[in-house]
Design an enzyme around this catalytic site. Structure first.
Site, PDB file in Angstrom:
ATOM      1  N   HIS A  89     -22.279 -36.289   8.718  1.00 26.91           N
ATOM      2  CA  HIS A  89     -21.086 -37.117   8.854  1.00 26.91           C
ATOM      3  C   HIS A  89     -19.779 -36.351   8.707  1.00 26.91           C
ATOM      4  O   HIS A  89     -18.772 -36.926   8.300  1.00 26.91           O
ATOM      5  CB  HIS A  89     -21.132 -38.257   7.837  1.00 26.91           C
ATOM      6  CG  HIS A  89     -22.223 -39.247   8.083  1.00 26.91           C
ATOM      7  ND1 HIS A  89     -22.333 -39.954   9.261  1.00 26.91           N
ATOM      8  CD2 HIS A  89     -23.264 -39.641   7.309  1.00 26.91           C
ATOM      9  CE1 HIS A  89     -23.392 -40.745   9.201  1.00 26.91           C
ATOM     10  NE2 HIS A  89     -23.980 -40.570   8.032  1.00 26.91           N
ATOM     11  N   GLU A 147     -33.833 -45.535   5.872  1.00 29.42           N
ATOM     12  CA  GLU A 147     -32.623 -46.229   6.301  1.00 29.42           C
ATOM     13  C   GLU A 147     -32.917 -47.378   7.247  1.00 29.42           C
ATOM     14  O   GLU A 147     -31.997 -47.994   7.782  1.00 29.42           O
ATOM     15  CB  GLU A 147     -31.664 -45.230   6.964  1.00 29.42           C
ATOM     16  CG  GLU A 147     -31.241 -44.109   6.021  1.00 29.42           C
ATOM     17  CD  GLU A 147     -30.490 -42.989   6.712  1.00 29.42           C
ATOM     18  OE1 GLU A 147     -29.245 -43.066   6.736  1.00 29.42           O
ATOM     19  OE2 GLU A 147     -31.139 -42.047   7.211  1.00 29.42           O
ATOM     20  N   ASP A 164     -27.109 -48.142   5.550  1.00 31.36           N
ATOM     21  CA  ASP A 164     -27.812 -48.248   6.827  1.00 31.36           C
ATOM     22  C   ASP A 164     -28.997 -49.198   6.737  1.00 31.36           C
ATOM     23  O   ASP A 164     -29.308 -49.902   7.694  1.00 31.36           O
ATOM     24  CB  ASP A 164     -28.290 -46.863   7.284  1.00 31.36           C
ATOM     25  CG  ASP A 164     -27.148 -46.019   7.842  1.00 31.36           C
ATOM     26  OD1 ASP A 164     -26.110 -46.599   8.214  1.00 31.36           O
ATOM     27  OD2 ASP A 164     -27.291 -44.791   7.904  1.00 31.36           O
TER      28      ASP A 164
END
Length: 267
Positions: A54, A159, A185
């Site tokens: 990220h 997730e 998530d």
């Protein structure tokens, strides 16, 4: 002078987890300098993980932070942007002591991560020689491989609902050390995005923790920095690794508090 690879290399996080301790982690997503390793040490964190999934960090930046953390006895982990050998082996060769593999949904995917992260006979990681984890010293493979395999942690992330349904088979993979629940998530995939108090979230943690306990693995908490009450609850259940939040969030939180403190003085 150290006499063996084992004299040089320890993973304080693995050792603490194996003793039943609780591990505190900071996520590095903003700071590109090696200073973040010293800040993590001074603050009292056991580990940091660099979130290459990220952010736009380069491999060079990631390696520099990893090596700074190694020197301070802070275990450096890296969340890779893709669970492929070219990412996994490179971050480990750069100095990481563990890889966090996002979006793992099957035992087959978990085995592929282990293969890329571990040396033979556990995996297929290629020998690089002169690894920073071993202070660039040369040791026979018969000595260094077992030490590196022991120290290098493979952390998979759950997730999705599909991953939870396959939790037993994923965590049973030899070489997988820990699962970290990606709560944000996961709730999104469940159709209850951000509803951390939903019973399905507790069920997900309880199921993962129970499987980890049965298989001798560890469970981590992720995505709940805003809910210390839930973190405490899941640690009481048996989770032992806590991702406390990002450097960006901590900086913004402290800055916001200081600005408000001054602005509130206005008559």
């Amino acid at each position: 002078m150290p006499r063996s690879a084992q004299d040089i290399l320890r993973n304080n996080v693995r050792d603490k987890l194996d003793r039943g301790g609780v591990v505190a982690s900071i996520t590095v997503r903003l700071t590109r300098g090696i200073e973040i390793a010293r800040i993590a040490k001074t603050a009292g964190f056991d580990t940091l993980y660099i979130d290459m999934e990220h952010n736009s960090f380069s491999m060079d930046t990631t390696g520099q932070i990893c090596m700074a953390a190694l020197a301070l006895d802070i275990a450096p982990f890296v969340r890779v942007p893709a669970n492929t050998p070219e990412w996994i082996s490179r971050v480990l060769d750069a100095g990481a002591l563990g890889v966090i593999a996002p979006h793992v949904g099957s035992a087959e995917e978990a085995r592929a991560v282990v293969a890329a992260a571990k040396f033979a006979p556990l995996g297929e990681r290629s020998a690089a020689g002169g690894l920073p984890q071993l202070e660039y010293r040369a040791f026979p493979a018969s000595e260094s491989y077992p030490v590196m395999n022991r120290a290098t942690m493979v952390i998979v992330q759950f997730e999705t609902v599909a991953a939870l349904e396959r939790a037993e088979e994923i965590l049973a993979v030899d070489g997988v050390d820990m699962v970290m629940i990606g709560t944000n998530d996961l709730t999104a995939d469940m159709g209850i995005a951000g509803q951390y108090d939903h019973p399905r979230v507790r069920e997900a943690y309880q199921r993962s923790i129970d499987i980890c306990r049965r298989l001798g693995k560890h469970c981590g908490v992720g995505g709940l920095s805003s809910r210390p009450d839930l973190v405490a609850e899941f640690v009481k259940m048996g989770a032992r690794y806590v991702s406390t939040g990002t450097d960006a969030a901590f900086l913004l939180q402290a800055c916001t508090a200081k600005a408000k403190q001054v602005l509130d003085l206005e008559p």
